[in-house]
Design a protein around this motif. Structure first.
Motif, PDB file in Angstrom:
ATOM      1  N   ASP A   1       1.073   2.322   1.619  1.00 43.24           N
ATOM      2  CA  ASP A   1       0.256   1.112   1.706  1.00 43.24           C
ATOM      3  C   ASP A   1       0.876   0.100   2.658  1.00 43.24           C
ATOM      4  N   ARG A   2       2.191  -0.112   2.565  1.00 42.30           N
ATOM      5  CA  ARG A   2       2.851  -1.076   3.448  1.00 42.30           C
ATOM      6  C   ARG A   2       2.766  -0.621   4.911  1.00 42.30           C
TER       7      ARG A   2
ATOM      8  N   ASP B   1       2.974   5.802  -2.855  1.00 40.70           N
ATOM      9  CA  ASP B   1       1.858   4.918  -2.518  1.00 40.70           C
ATOM     10  C   ASP B   1       2.300   3.564  -1.967  1.00 40.70           C
ATOM     11  N   PRO B   2       3.284   2.862  -2.573  1.00 37.17           N
ATOM     12  CA  PRO B   2       3.657   1.554  -2.013  1.00 37.17           C
ATOM     13  C   PRO B   2       4.146   1.638  -0.566  1.00 37.17           C
TER      14      PRO B   2
ATOM     15  N   LYS C   1       8.793  -7.385  -5.065  1.00 30.88           N
ATOM     16  CA  LYS C   1       8.178  -7.278  -3.746  1.00 30.88           C
ATOM     17  C   LYS C   1       6.728  -7.741  -3.779  1.00 30.88           C
ATOM     18  N   SER C   2       6.015  -7.459  -4.877  1.00 27.24           N
ATOM     19  CA  SER C   2       4.613  -7.837  -4.955  1.00 27.24           C
ATOM     20  C   SER C   2       4.440  -9.352  -4.959  1.00 27.24           C
TER      21      SER C   2
ATOM     22  N   THR D   1      12.430   2.667  -3.220  1.00 25.58           N
ATOM     23  CA  THR D   1      11.265   3.063  -2.435  1.00 25.58           C
ATOM     24  C   THR D   1      11.329   2.214  -1.168  1.00 25.58           C
TER      25      THR D   1
ATOM     26  N   TYR E   1      10.189   0.453   1.333  1.00 20.43           N
ATOM     27  CA  TYR E   1       9.156  -0.249   2.098  1.00 20.43           C
ATOM     28  C   TYR E   1       9.511  -1.718   2.307  1.00 20.43           C
TER      29      TYR E   1
ATOM     30  N   GLY F   1       2.096   1.830 -11.920  1.00 20.70           N
ATOM     31  CA  GLY F   1       1.797   3.002 -11.109  1.00 20.70           C
ATOM     32  C   GLY F   1       1.020   4.100 -11.783  1.00 20.70           C
TER      33      GLY F   1
END
Length: 402
Positions: free
Chosen positions: A92-93, A88-89, A290-291, A47, A49, A186
């Motif tokens: 959001d980023r 979504d991630p 990443k979080s 993903t 981001y 998720g």
């Protein structure tokens, strides 16, 4: 979507070996010899981001090793990888940084391509973006609605997992663990109107401020997460295909759900013959994520002057199924190893190395045991009178240039 340039893979004399690899669903090692001289592989992609970290790289190098073993054994491989370029991630980023979501996705996909090319990862035959696959998703969701394995909640469509008697057969998790992981990874267990808290979203109806596409009878919207891999696999692989692969954190819910969707749209109980998962890479005491932000980026290591071969050797020194924690001392050890191998290659002669190459092949065929293969090359490098034929085997089977 364009992938990246393929590395040169030398031909090696003698017969290769079909690998025996651990199948998560079966709970043990099995031979993965494909069918009719062919093997099909689907590995879940990024993903986009953020940049490629060592956890990503470890996964893609592991499956690159599998592909190299298959090809050495004479199999024709079809490799498919997706890119989740709307989710979504990513959105959001983009909102957090004020960057257009499409620009962010393209920039990170470009970095990923560069990282994979530098690491000599063989590119997929089909590198497929979700944005380019919306029609495939619409078709799959519509088919699931037609057969009763999906249902509508407001403007959204959800899979009805009660239609699949085999759901849960990959990870063999109990209900409490599935509840926890679905919520953490998720899922939306609290959404009103769902038939079961763990039923996954297939199609998200149009929301203000979010990208959306025409969905025919589904209405405007965008794909859910798991359905993308089912739709892309169905379109690009012969079903059943040999291996569904990814990191161990994808066992549930992603692989469980995407395989369930693929059952529903293909009518095949076992659309993937086996499931292969890589261990998780940690840094500073926690899984690299990443979080959490405890990431070691491949691109940064390359920018800092670390040779790609050293990064790859750092990864190959770990068994693909092992959880491990990265330290800079491992990188330094890989650099010293690479230098020893280069020195040995420079002084190599014409001695017969068929036995050494057979040992490397056997190590990799034994559940992709790259640490054992690396140890074989270490022994070769330390031995006087070594032969240079090993140089090509190291490049072909381990993807390391010496």
């Amino acid at each position: 979507m364009q992938s990246w340039n393929a590395p040169e893979v030398p031909e090696i004399e003698g017969p290769g070996l079909a690998p025996r690899v651990h199948d998560t669903a079966a709970g043990g090692v099995r031979e993965l010899a494909g069918s009719g001289g062919r093997a099909g592989l689907y590995v879940c992609g990024i993903t986009p981001y953020d940049s490629t970290h060592l956890g990503h790289a470890a996964t893609y190098v592991a499956f690159d090793t599998l592909i190299r073993a298959w090809r050495d054994a004479g199999l024709e491989v079809t490799y498919v990888q997706n890119v989740t370029d709307v989710d979504d991630p990513l959105l959001d980023r983009a909102n957090e940084t004020g960057v257009d979501w499409q620009d962010l996705a393209q920039a990170e996909i470009g970095k990923f391509r560069g990282d994979m090319e530098a690491l000599r990862v063989i590119p997929p035959n089909h590198y497929v973006s979700v944005v380019d696959s919306v029609d495939l998703v619409v078709s799959a969701v519509s088919e699931m609605l037609r057969t009763g394995s999906a249902y509508v909640v407001g403007d959204d469509v959800y899979a009805d997992l009660s239609a699949d008697s085999l759901i849960g057969s990959i990870g063999h998790l109990d209900d409490a663990e599935m509840d926890r992981l679905f919520a953490e990874r998720g899922g939306d267990p609290e959404t009103p109107g769902k038939r079961h808290p763990r039923d996954p979203l297939l199609w998200r109806g149009r929301r203000e401020g979010e990208p959306s596409w025409p969905g025919g009878d589904l209405g405007e919207g965008r794909p859910g997460w798991h359905i993308e891999c089912a739709a892309i696999a169905k379109a690009n692989l012969d079903i059943p295909f040999t291996v569904q692969g990814g990191g161990y954190d994808l066992v549930y819910p992603h692989h469980e759900m995407s395989t369930s969707h693929l059952r529903e749209v293909t009518g095949r109980q076992h659309p993937a013959e086996s499931f292969v998962h890589t261990g998780l890479v940690g840094y500073a005491g926690h899984k690299m994520s990443k979080s959490r932000g405890n990431l070691v980026f491949v691109s940064q290591l390359l920018d800092d002057g670390v040779p790609a071969d050293v990064i790859r050797l750092t990864l190959l020194a770990q068994h693909y199924r092992t959880d491990w924690e990265y330290t800079t001392s491992q990188l330094y050890a890989a650099a010293r190893r690479w230098q020893r191998w280069q020195d040995a290659a420079h002084l190599a002669g014409d001695a017969d190395e068929s036995a050494t190459i057979a040992e490397i092949r056997a190590a990799i065929a034994d559940d992709l045991s790259t640490p054992a293969a690396v140890a074989v090359v270490d022994a070769w490098a330390a031995r006087p009178g070594r032969g240079k034929a090993v140089i090509g085997a190291v490049s072909a089977l381990l993807g390391v240039s010496i």
